[in-house]
Design a protein around this motif. Structure first.
Motif, PDB file in Angstrom:
ATOM      1  N   HIS A 119       0.813  -1.215   0.000  1.00 33.30           N
ATOM      2  CA  HIS A 119       0.000   0.000   0.000  1.00 33.30           C
ATOM      3  C   HIS A 119       0.849   1.268   0.000  1.00 33.30           C
ATOM      4  CE1 HIS A 119      -3.860  -1.853   0.002  1.00 33.30           C
ATOM      5  NE2 HIS A 119      -3.500  -2.657   0.983  1.00 33.30           N
ATOM      6  N   GLU A 123       0.837   5.608  -5.859  1.00 33.45           N
ATOM      7  CA  GLU A 123      -0.581   5.549  -6.224  1.00 33.45           C
ATOM      8  C   GLU A 123      -0.935   6.773  -7.061  1.00 33.45           C
ATOM      9  OE1 GLU A 123      -3.354   4.287  -3.281  1.00 33.45           O
ATOM     10  OE2 GLU A 123      -2.212   2.427  -3.129  1.00 33.45           O
ATOM     11  N   LEU A 124      -1.970   6.614  -7.838  1.00 28.35           N
ATOM     12  CA  LEU A 124      -2.421   7.692  -8.720  1.00 28.35           C
ATOM     13  C   LEU A 124      -3.906   7.478  -8.930  1.00 28.35           C
ATOM     14  CD1 LEU A 124      -1.449   9.946 -10.881  1.00 28.35           C
ATOM     15  CD2 LEU A 124      -1.653   8.076 -12.512  1.00 28.35           C
ATOM     16  N   VAL A 125      -4.723   8.402  -8.483  1.00 28.84           N
ATOM     17  CA  VAL A 125      -6.173   8.270  -8.617  1.00 28.84           C
ATOM     18  C   VAL A 125      -6.712   9.570  -9.187  1.00 28.84           C
ATOM     19  CG1 VAL A 125      -8.354   7.952  -7.392  1.00 28.84           C
ATOM     20  CG2 VAL A 125      -6.360   6.591  -6.745  1.00 28.84           C
ATOM     21  N   ALA A 127     -10.030  10.034 -10.031  1.00 27.88           N
ATOM     22  CA  ALA A 127     -11.487  10.012  -9.951  1.00 27.88           C
ATOM     23  C   ALA A 127     -11.862  10.021  -8.476  1.00 27.88           C
ATOM     24  CB  ALA A 127     -12.043   8.772 -10.634  1.00 27.88           C
ATOM     25  N   ARG A 229     -10.141  -4.588  -6.035  1.00 29.80           N
ATOM     26  CA  ARG A 229      -8.899  -3.829  -5.903  1.00 29.80           C
ATOM     27  C   ARG A 229      -8.410  -3.772  -4.462  1.00 29.80           C
ATOM     28  NH1 ARG A 229      -7.872  -0.818 -10.835  1.00 29.80           N
ATOM     29  NH2 ARG A 229      -6.155   0.127  -9.719  1.00 29.80           N
ATOM     30  N   GLU A 256     -18.073   1.223 -10.570  1.00 29.36           N
ATOM     31  CA  GLU A 256     -17.050   1.508  -9.562  1.00 29.36           C
ATOM     32  C   GLU A 256     -17.692   1.320  -8.199  1.00 29.36           C
ATOM     33  OE1 GLU A 256     -15.786   5.541 -10.054  1.00 29.36           O
ATOM     34  OE2 GLU A 256     -15.379   5.249 -12.179  1.00 29.36           O
ATOM     35  N   TRP A 258     -16.815   2.001  -4.113  1.00 32.15           N
ATOM     36  CA  TRP A 258     -15.920   2.724  -3.206  1.00 32.15           C
ATOM     37  C   TRP A 258     -16.319   2.418  -1.767  1.00 32.15           C
ATOM     38  CZ3 TRP A 258     -12.429   6.521  -5.306  1.00 32.15           C
ATOM     39  CH2 TRP A 258     -12.571   6.752  -6.683  1.00 32.15           C
ATOM     40  N   ARG A 263     -11.932   4.800  -0.713  1.00 35.00           N
ATOM     41  CA  ARG A 263     -11.008   3.992  -1.505  1.00 35.00           C
ATOM     42  C   ARG A 263     -11.788   3.191  -2.547  1.00 35.00           C
ATOM     43  NH1 ARG A 263      -5.800   2.489  -0.905  1.00 35.00           N
ATOM     44  NH2 ARG A 263      -5.153   0.503  -1.805  1.00 35.00           N
ATOM     45  N   LEU A 264     -11.281   3.161  -3.773  1.00 37.50           N
ATOM     46  CA  LEU A 264     -11.873   2.288  -4.791  1.00 37.50           C
ATOM     47  C   LEU A 264     -11.604   0.838  -4.404  1.00 37.50           C
ATOM     48  CD1 LEU A 264     -13.080   2.269  -7.888  1.00 37.50           C
ATOM     49  CD2 LEU A 264     -10.767   1.415  -8.366  1.00 37.50           C
ATOM     50  N   GLN A 267     -13.955  -2.599  -9.397  1.00 36.37           N
ATOM     51  CA  GLN A 267     -14.241  -1.982 -10.683  1.00 36.37           C
ATOM     52  C   GLN A 267     -14.816  -3.093 -11.565  1.00 36.37           C
ATOM     53  OE1 GLN A 267     -10.726  -0.359 -12.578  1.00 36.37           O
ATOM     54  NE2 GLN A 267     -11.851   1.394 -13.391  1.00 36.37           N
TER      55      GLN A 267
END
Lengths: 278, 278
Positions: A119, A123-125, A127, A229, A256, A258, A263-264, A267
């Motif tokens: 973790h 990371e790159l989000v 949305a 995920r 999606e 969450w 947190r996602l 998906q």
């Protein structure tokens, strides 16, 4: 005495016996007599998890072959590869009701341990979770006390639509999209869904295109892929499902899911049919 | 004499013989010695189409098990259901090089006839093809004359990146997205890709995240699902691939493939690994 059965109980499997797991499509998970596809996939996924020897589904794809009714089912599993990090399993969910065994669904999945994810990796989000009124204030609950036409299935899940996306009062939003909360009634507001519950969440909502002016009554799934995920934090899940392309008699639904920490956690995409107009 | 081999030739299979199709991972389709995944899936899909008795792939999901090298492969197919409109087939792509047979990829797909789609059914499209400079003006061609570091694979496809998305000159766009043209060199500007070529298009582009500042060198695919929505019109295809979620060591890549008439012809999603930083 009424026994309240739970999602975990109603998707349980036993075995394997000669490579076959056994389970049961329980009453109450149907929409007009046909069991919800996400529910059937949940049964199959439990067997595949056991066969994989790993705790979590990472990605599962199901091809929907036939509607399923209440009764006994088998899950025939085959481990294609068991590697260091993942195991890949394929399976057929088979109706054992009646004289002839009939495949209902064919599935392939890769399984692993979601806790082993790093973790602190980059990371790159780009949305954000869908905006929803608080869970308690979402009164457009399918199968809730005010809803007398909802299918049985909608009473086994606690699915609360965003009021702007709810066609339940006869108003379509005009956008092929649905936002809403999802959990199971037995979990209340604090309980935690397991990863198989996440897969159920990705095939539980009404069709997105019920919110647009298309002359359709049902939207049979051809194929559903769900990526898990992360394991979710406790509490109901925020979900959004969107369709961008209804073409050539097909449409996709992108989902999606969450968790309460933003947190996602899942998906999904499904390919469905737009039945020919009559 | 140099013989120019084509995509169709290099993905051909023969058989089946005792249920097994045979093909060959040909030289030149690799990236650093490992055959491109979309290329391996194309070989398997040709066998599955034949087994299905239907002309077109509608939705295909592959789980990537091991890298594949040049040499003979088998495709073991099994028809799970053959219905009126669709047939569902599962298959394993198996390396026959060396002493031990090793599965490279496990696949499930549903096949049908895309021409049978009712094109006067209601349609709804809320997206447009990516904007690209004209094909002839797109000089950022991977494997083109100015590119000496591109893998062999990039010379078997004609893949031209949007100049703003091309990291080939060392400038990252900052967005985990890639737009570009795709066709095969042997097709020129007028030739038509077959549906298997569309599947190749959905796993041919460099990783989206090469355009953002993440410390990654490679992005192995766990699973790829490609939906073929229509047979394409003649000419190169406009493609766009986007990643919105890099989390927990995983990322998705969503692809869209549009033909020269502005019609969406394929849609894809893959789940890939973000290898741990070293």
């Amino acid at each position: 005495m009424t026994t309240v059965r739970t999602f975990v109980q109603d998707t349980a499997v036993r075995g394997p016996d000669n490579g076959r797991y056994r389970g049961e499509i329980q009453p109450g998970w149907d929409i007009g007599g046909n069991a919800n596809g996400g529910y059937m996939l949940a049964i199959a996924t439990r067997a595949m998890i056991d066969a994989s020897g790993r705790p979590d589904p990472v990605t599962v794809t199901a091809h929907y072959l036939r509607p399923g009714g209440v009764g006994p089912v088998g899950v025939d599993t085959e481990v294609v590869k068991s590697g260091k990090r993942f195991a890949t399993v394929r399976a057929n969910l088979i109706s054992l009701a009646g004289d002839t065994e009939r495949p209902l669904m064919s599935i392939i999945g890769t399984f692993g341990d979601l806790d082993s994810s790093v973790h602190n990796d980059p990371e790159l989000v780009t949305a954000a979770p869908p905006e929803l009124p608080p869970f308690a204030e979402c009164t457009h609950r399918m199968g809730g006390s005010g809803d007398t036409v909802a299918p049985d299935f909608s009473r086994r899940v606690d699915l609360r639509l965003h009021p702007d996306d709810s066609f339940l009062d006869g108003r379509k939003s005009g956008k092929a999209s649905l936002r809403g909360w999802f959990t199971f009634p037995e979990l209340g507001t604090e309980g935690t869904l397991d990863p198989v519950g996440l897969i159920q969440a990705t095939d539980a909502f009404p069709p997105t295109i019920f919110n647009v002016d298309l002359p359709v009554a049902w939207v049979p799934t051809v194929e559903l892929t769900s990526h898990v995920r992360a394991r979710p934090a406790p509490g109901p899940l925020r979900c959004v499902f969107t369709t961008r392309f209804v073409t050539g008699g097909f449409l996709e639904e992108d989902g999606e899911v969450w968790d309460s920490t933003g947190r996602l956690v899942a998906q999904s995409r499904q390919l469905a049919l737009l039945p020919r107009s009559v």
